[in-house]
Design a protein around this motif. Structure first.
Motif, PDB file in Angstrom:
ATOM      1  N   TRP A  49      18.352  17.398  -8.439  1.00  0.00           N
ATOM      2  CA  TRP A  49      18.771  17.239  -9.834  1.00  0.00           C
ATOM      3  C   TRP A  49      17.753  16.508 -10.695  1.00  0.00           C
ATOM      4  O   TRP A  49      17.481  16.925 -11.821  1.00  0.00           O
ATOM      5  N   GLU A  78      23.641  20.242 -17.150  1.00  0.00           N
ATOM      6  CA  GLU A  78      24.213  20.361 -15.801  1.00  0.00           C
ATOM      7  C   GLU A  78      23.492  19.432 -14.826  1.00  0.00           C
ATOM      8  O   GLU A  78      24.125  18.715 -14.051  1.00  0.00           O
ATOM      9  N   THR A  81      24.367  15.813 -15.433  1.00  0.00           N
ATOM     10  CA  THR A  81      25.741  15.556 -15.004  1.00  0.00           C
ATOM     11  C   THR A  81      25.795  15.391 -13.491  1.00  0.00           C
ATOM     12  O   THR A  81      26.415  14.449 -12.973  1.00  0.00           O
ATOM     13  N   GLU A  82      25.149  16.306 -12.785  1.00  0.00           N
ATOM     14  CA  GLU A  82      25.130  16.228 -11.317  1.00  0.00           C
ATOM     15  C   GLU A  82      24.403  14.981 -10.828  1.00  0.00           C
ATOM     16  O   GLU A  82      24.842  14.323  -9.885  1.00  0.00           O
ATOM     17  N   LYS A 153      30.588  23.463 -19.907  1.00  0.00           N
ATOM     18  CA  LYS A 153      31.278  23.483 -18.607  1.00  0.00           C
ATOM     19  C   LYS A 153      31.113  22.156 -17.868  1.00  0.00           C
ATOM     20  O   LYS A 153      31.901  21.838 -16.990  1.00  0.00           O
ATOM     21  N   SER A 154      30.109  21.386 -18.232  1.00  0.00           N
ATOM     22  CA  SER A 154      29.895  20.075 -17.606  1.00  0.00           C
ATOM     23  C   SER A 154      30.741  18.975 -18.243  1.00  0.00           C
ATOM     24  O   SER A 154      30.869  17.886 -17.683  1.00  0.00           O
ATOM     25  N   ASP A 157      33.494  17.074 -16.214  1.00  0.00           N
ATOM     26  CA  ASP A 157      32.918  16.147 -15.236  1.00  0.00           C
ATOM     27  C   ASP A 157      32.386  14.894 -15.919  1.00  0.00           C
ATOM     28  O   ASP A 157      32.512  13.786 -15.397  1.00  0.00           O
TER      29      ASP A 157
END
Length: 168
Positions: A49, A78, A81-82, A153-154, A157
């Protein structure tokens, strides 16, 4: 030709090979932009990441007005976020272990070099907030855009990470 080979390797799931082939593309040729994105995408696919985030940032810096920069921005959200999730999980206290002895590695840690320092207990938080800020910027610039929807979409989270309540 190398960019095409790198793309083929990426599509076949041979991500290390894709990175290697993309790195052979000359930085001043027309295929450099695509090779840069392949490198970032392959690194993301390997779930590295922090490296992937850096690759997307370099891509956006080099080609800021390219369509691929918008795609890179969504994928950066993304990755951040990860990365924040990973770091927060790594910093969470381990419920199964009780530390009764002094840390045997404490003396070694005192001699650690640059980059070996223990991370701040909340170093994940600025990363998560940055991902959220990028997403908000994307919403402002292109509210209904495909890349904005991908980045969004993140958001659930990020909400969990930051203990944020979303307003409906």
């Amino acid at each position: 030709a190398r960019e095409t080979a790198a793309l083929a390797a990426y599509r076949l799931g041979k991500h290390d090979l894709a990175i290697e082939l993309a790195s052979l593309v000359e930085s001043d040729c027309l295929e450099a932009e695509a090779a840069s994105l392949i490198t970032a995408d392959a690194t993301r696919a390997l779930e590295h990441w922090e490296d992937a985030a850096g690759a997307y940032e370099r891509h956006m810096e080099r080609w800021p007005s390219a369509k691929s920069a918008v795609e890179a921005q969504a994928r950066l959200v993304e990755c951040l976020t990860e990365l924040a999730s990973e770091r927060k999980a790594a910093q969470a206290p381990d419920a199964d272990s009780e530390e009764t002895e002094p840390d045997e590695d404490a003396a070694e840690d005192a001699d650690a070099g640059p980059g070996d320092e223990p991370t701040d207990a909340n170093d994940w938080e600025p990363i998560a907030r940055r991902a959220l800020a990028i997403l908000e910027k994307m919403r402002t610039q292109k509210p209904g855009g495909r890349s904005t929807r991908v980045a969004a979409k993140s958001e659930p989270d990020l909400d969990v990470l930051l203990d944020r309540k979303r307003s409906k």
